[in-house]
Design a protein around this motif. Structure first.
Motif, PDB file in Angstrom:
ATOM      1  N   GLY A 163      95.242   9.026 -80.285  1.00 26.09           N
ATOM      2  CA  GLY A 163      96.226  10.191 -80.523  1.00 26.09           C
ATOM      3  C   GLY A 163      96.093  10.903 -79.374  1.00 26.09           C
ATOM      4  N   GLY A 164      97.517  11.412 -79.004  1.00 27.68           N
ATOM      5  CA  GLY A 164      97.695  12.394 -77.898  1.00 27.68           C
ATOM      6  C   GLY A 164      97.142  11.599 -76.686  1.00 27.68           C
ATOM      7  N   SER A 165      96.365  12.209 -75.969  1.00 24.65           N
ATOM      8  CA  SER A 165      95.833  11.721 -74.642  1.00 24.65           C
ATOM      9  C   SER A 165      94.622  11.329 -74.675  1.00 24.65           C
ATOM     10  CB  SER A 165      95.708  12.702 -73.385  1.00 24.65           C
ATOM     11  OG  SER A 165      94.642  13.603 -74.031  1.00 24.65           O
ATOM     12  N   GLU A 166      93.863  11.013 -76.027  1.00 23.07           N
ATOM     13  CA  GLU A 166      92.506  10.447 -76.226  1.00 23.07           C
ATOM     14  C   GLU A 166      92.368   9.204 -76.741  1.00 23.07           C
ATOM     15  OE1 GLU A 166      89.905  14.583 -76.919  1.00 23.07           O
ATOM     16  OE2 GLU A 166      90.680  13.408 -78.558  1.00 23.07           O
ATOM     17  N   ILE A 167      91.519   8.448 -76.040  1.00 23.44           N
ATOM     18  CA  ILE A 167      91.238   6.907 -76.729  1.00 23.44           C
ATOM     19  C   ILE A 167      89.728   6.957 -76.557  1.00 23.44           C
ATOM     20  CG2 ILE A 167      91.673   4.517 -76.338  1.00 23.44           C
ATOM     21  CD1 ILE A 167      94.042   4.969 -74.799  1.00 23.44           C
ATOM     22  N   ARG A 168      89.384   6.587 -77.954  1.00 21.12           N
ATOM     23  CA  ARG A 168      87.737   6.722 -77.837  1.00 21.12           C
ATOM     24  C   ARG A 168      87.383   5.710 -78.978  1.00 21.12           C
ATOM     25  NH1 ARG A 168      87.081  11.682 -77.613  1.00 21.12           N
ATOM     26  NH2 ARG A 168      86.931  12.238 -79.884  1.00 21.12           N
ATOM     27  N   GLY A 291      67.908  -5.922 -76.575  1.00 23.16           N
ATOM     28  CA  GLY A 291      68.863  -6.798 -77.159  1.00 23.16           C
ATOM     29  C   GLY A 291      70.040  -6.520 -76.838  1.00 23.16           C
ATOM     30  N   SER A 292      71.118  -6.716 -77.806  1.00 24.15           N
ATOM     31  CA  SER A 292      72.440  -6.500 -77.435  1.00 24.15           C
ATOM     32  C   SER A 292      73.195  -5.920 -78.912  1.00 24.15           C
ATOM     33  CB  SER A 292      73.219  -7.669 -76.906  1.00 24.15           C
ATOM     34  OG  SER A 292      73.080  -8.709 -78.037  1.00 24.15           O
ATOM     35  N   ILE A 293      74.038  -5.124 -78.677  1.00 23.47           N
ATOM     36  CA  ILE A 293      74.941  -4.539 -79.602  1.00 23.47           C
ATOM     37  C   ILE A 293      76.460  -5.077 -79.507  1.00 23.47           C
ATOM     38  CG2 ILE A 293      75.747  -2.523 -80.615  1.00 23.47           C
ATOM     39  CD1 ILE A 293      73.265  -1.049 -79.742  1.00 23.47           C
ATOM     40  N   LYS A 294      77.023  -5.628 -80.560  1.00 23.74           N
ATOM     41  CA  LYS A 294      78.513  -6.056 -80.451  1.00 23.74           C
ATOM     42  C   LYS A 294      79.164  -4.966 -81.060  1.00 23.74           C
ATOM     43  CE  LYS A 294      78.542 -11.107 -80.010  1.00 23.74           C
ATOM     44  NZ  LYS A 294      78.858 -12.487 -80.613  1.00 23.74           N
ATOM     45  N   TYR A 295      80.270  -4.384 -80.517  1.00 26.43           N
ATOM     46  CA  TYR A 295      80.982  -3.000 -81.100  1.00 26.43           C
ATOM     47  C   TYR A 295      82.527  -3.311 -80.671  1.00 26.43           C
ATOM     48  CZ  TYR A 295      81.369  -0.797 -76.587  1.00 26.43           C
ATOM     49  OH  TYR A 295      81.777  -0.652 -75.325  1.00 26.43           O
ATOM     50  N   LYS A 296      83.269  -2.710 -81.314  1.00 31.34           N
ATOM     51  CA  LYS A 296      84.629  -2.782 -81.091  1.00 31.34           C
ATOM     52  C   LYS A 296      85.123  -1.476 -79.958  1.00 31.34           C
ATOM     53  CE  LYS A 296      87.349  -4.148 -84.243  1.00 31.34           C
ATOM     54  NZ  LYS A 296      88.197  -4.050 -85.529  1.00 31.34           N
ATOM     55  N   GLU A 297      85.598  -1.898 -78.841  1.00 28.22           N
ATOM     56  CA  GLU A 297      86.092  -0.907 -77.655  1.00 28.22           C
ATOM     57  C   GLU A 297      87.720  -0.664 -77.795  1.00 28.22           C
ATOM     58  OE1 GLU A 297      85.639   2.108 -75.974  1.00 28.22           O
ATOM     59  OE2 GLU A 297      83.855   1.147 -75.181  1.00 28.22           O
ATOM     60  N   GLU A 298      88.011   0.386 -77.715  1.00 27.40           N
ATOM     61  CA  GLU A 298      89.452   0.851 -77.692  1.00 27.40           C
ATOM     62  C   GLU A 298      90.039   0.629 -76.393  1.00 27.40           C
ATOM     63  OE1 GLU A 298      91.353   1.537 -80.734  1.00 27.40           O
ATOM     64  OE2 GLU A 298      89.191   1.023 -81.474  1.00 27.40           O
ATOM     65  N   LEU A 303      98.416  -5.767 -75.293  1.00 29.19           N
ATOM     66  CA  LEU A 303      99.152  -5.859 -76.527  1.00 29.19           C
ATOM     67  C   LEU A 303      98.078  -5.530 -77.601  1.00 29.19           C
ATOM     68  CD1 LEU A 303     101.207  -8.780 -76.372  1.00 29.19           C
ATOM     69  CD2 LEU A 303     101.901  -6.394 -76.203  1.00 29.19           C
ATOM     70  N   GLN A 304      96.524  -5.912 -77.428  1.00 31.08           N
ATOM     71  CA  GLN A 304      95.688  -5.520 -78.187  1.00 31.08           C
ATOM     72  C   GLN A 304      95.190  -4.192 -77.939  1.00 31.08           C
ATOM     73  OE1 GLN A 304      92.763  -8.526 -76.318  1.00 31.08           O
ATOM     74  NE2 GLN A 304      92.392  -9.027 -78.443  1.00 31.08           N
ATOM     75  N   THR A 305      94.991  -3.502 -79.059  1.00 31.07           N
ATOM     76  CA  THR A 305      94.183  -1.984 -79.048  1.00 31.07           C
ATOM     77  C   THR A 305      92.776  -2.211 -79.044  1.00 31.07           C
ATOM     78  OG1 THR A 305      94.364  -2.081 -81.715  1.00 31.07           O
ATOM     79  CG2 THR A 305      96.269  -1.401 -80.357  1.00 31.07           C
ATOM     80  N   SER A 306      92.197  -3.112 -79.001  1.00 30.30           N
ATOM     81  CA  SER A 306      90.611  -3.196 -79.010  1.00 30.30           C
ATOM     82  C   SER A 306      90.050  -4.417 -78.887  1.00 30.30           C
ATOM     83  CB  SER A 306      90.123  -2.717 -80.361  1.00 30.30           C
ATOM     84  OG  SER A 306      90.554  -3.673 -81.486  1.00 30.30           O
ATOM     85  N   GLU A 307      88.874  -4.415 -78.520  1.00 29.67           N
ATOM     86  CA  GLU A 307      88.289  -5.719 -78.090  1.00 29.67           C
ATOM     87  C   GLU A 307      86.691  -5.797 -78.422  1.00 29.67           C
ATOM     88  OE1 GLU A 307      87.039  -7.525 -73.936  1.00 29.67           O
ATOM     89  OE2 GLU A 307      89.204  -7.131 -74.138  1.00 29.67           O
TER      90      GLU A 307
END
Length: 503
Positions: A163-168, A291-298, A303-307
């Motif tokens: 929202g606004g100017s922020e993407i997190r 190790g590793s962590i899978k997570y959803k980045e904005e 067209l996608q909003t996250s990956e």
């Protein structure tokens, strides 16, 4: 001459090595009251003089649109044996927005190899997380941050923001506040990614969210929080142990092997003492050492909003600790104090309050009423170490006093006898673990508090957890005096009273 010079150099190097070892050894247990600026480095503040040090501890925030942080500049601690961090906090006056105070405060753990850290973003990022901007002028997260534990008053620290100017990135879009949130590590390849939310646990409502590290998806569970529900904001600036407004958080990283994956790593426990209750926020949350962590980045573009991203995780062998805070339109006044660092399976000692102590007669108390020792430091979920008062070394008890000059607790001249002018004499019995108090004639104080620490007995086998680095943190015992002889004596009041399951 050359031979003498060589010998001298070797001696100097040996002394330096021993000094370094002693420095690391001496850090457990560690205590800092937060009343003096000496040990802290200022990271940033929204106005000059915002961060102050007093008997109330470190003030991080006191109005709207603020942003601050400090870290303990000379305290690097090893992670091999795990660690337990504790601090008291007071959140009181402030301004509400949408019926919530904000934004909150955080504790940051970062790679000790970083000598010049910088804060993450303002507002809901709490000085730890990163934020991307549509303008392209992004804000990186906390420099080499590994973990950021947030007391998320407003609720944005846990949330996905677009929202606004922020993407997190975040783990939910639930707008509720009063969450305890742990964010994970930075991305060494991209300062504007990483810092994923690992879990977010509500303290007011039964909302428990976890990151599935294998899929990057959020998991919602009804079970998790155990204890008395409470608000992070107690509306008291500096409450004493046992008071309704008292707040103290404890986060433990306990080394061990995950029974399911067989990975080596750390089990994370978080507890908050609220008033006289101890609430278990989370227990046995496992993170691997490597190790590793899978997570959803904005994302900003496309067209996608996250990956789904795959983020590497390597817990450093040494880390440092800092504290951050941020406000926006909603605000809060925030203090932290009495910061301690100890090793897992050091004795657990708890502050207690003893009511109805008669003024003019000797009184025998049991300061170890709620204390426990351990027989080992080898942990697994299915087979944890045994705990009992019987594992405490009664002869290692020490009276401690608060040194007003250094603002810290120091060992009394006589570890078993404490003489307090105009109050009386406290005498410890190494056979029974009891303390006898004999008041001076005419004493009429309303209460008096003494302090102590203690060690485990040496186990018959395994790692020696009776050494000084495994000594307990400092605990308090408060005697509340009365004129009236009670019909029956109430038991000591545990500040950490135990848990009742509350949904």
């Amino acid at each position: 001459m050359e031979r003498d010079r060589s010998i001298t150099i070797k001696i100097v190097l040996l002394i330096l090595c021993l000094s370094n070892n002693l420095e690391i050894f001496a850090q457990y247990p560690y205590f800092n009251s937060g009343q003096q600026a000496d040990a802290f480095t200022l990271l940033g503040e929204s106005r000059s003089g915002l961060v102050t040090y007093s008997k109330n501890g470190i003030k991080l925030l006191d109005a709207q649109n603020q942003y601050s942080g400090v870290y303990l500049n000379d305290l690097s601690f090893t992670t091999e044996k795990g660690f337990i961090l504790e601090f008291e906090f007071g959140l009181d006056i402030g301004r509400m927005e949408e019926d919530k105070y904000g934004d909150g405060i955080g504790m940051v753990l970062f790679d000790a190899a970083e000598s010049n850290p910088s804060l993450g973003d303002k507002g809901g990022a709490l000085g730890y997380a990163h934020t991307q901007k549509y303008s392209g002028v992004h804000t990186a997260g906390f420099t080499k941050g590994i973990f950021g534990l947030g007391l998320d008053l407003y609720g944005n620290y846990k949330n996905r923001i677009r929202g606004g100017s922020e993407i997190r990135n975040g783990i939910t879009e639930i707008k509720d506040g009063n969450f305890v949130v742990l964010r994970g590590p930075y991305n060494p390849s991209n300062p504007y990614e990483g810092y994923p939310v690992l879990f977010a646990i509500g303290t007011r409502k039964n909302t428990n969210l976890y990151l599935n590290r294998s899929t990057g998806q959020a998991i919602s569970k009804q079970k998790g929080f155990v204890g008395q529900r409470f608000s992070l904001r107690s509306a008291v600036m500096n409450a004493k142990p046992g008071d309704i407004g008292y707040r103290k958080i404890r986060i433990a990283f306990v080394p061990g092997q995950d029974d399911y994956t067989r990975q080596q790593g750390f089990f994370i426990f978080v507890d908050i003492i609220n008033g006289i209750y101890n609430s278990s926020i989370i227990k046995n949350y496992f993170v691997p050492k490597s190790g590793s962590i899978k997570y959803k980045e904005e994302l900003i573009q496309g067209l996608q909003t996250s990956e789904i991203k795959n983020l590497g995780l390597t817990i450093p062998t040494t880390m440092k600790m800092g504290f951050t805070g941020a406000t926006g339109a909603a605000s809060i006044r925030a203090h932290i104090r009495n910061i301690s660092l100890s090793l897992p399976f050091s004795p657990v000692v708890q502050d207690i309050v003893i009511p109805d102590v008669i003024y003019d007669r000797p009184f025998v108390s049991k300061p170890l009423y709620s204390a426990i020792g351990y027989d080992s430091n080898v942990y697994s979920v299915l087979n944890p170490p045994s705990e009992s008062i019987l594992f405490l070394d009664l002869s290692s008890f020490r009276f401690k006093v608060f040194d007003d000059k250094t603002k810290s607790y120091v060992v009394n001249t006589d570890p078993f006898k404490l003489e307090v002018p105009k109050v009386g004499t406290f005498t410890y019995d190494t056979d029974t673990g009891e303390v006898t108090f004999v008041p001076v004639e005419g004493y009429r104080g309303s209460s008096y508090t003494f302090y102590y620490d203690i060690k485990n007995k040496r186990p018959a086998t395994g790692v020696d957890i009776s050494t000084e680095e495994y000594r307990s943190t400092t605990a308090s015992v408060t005697l509340n005096f009365t004129d009236e002889i009670p019909l029956y004596r109430n038991p000591p009041l545990l500040v950490n009273k135990g848990v009742n399951k509350v949904q």
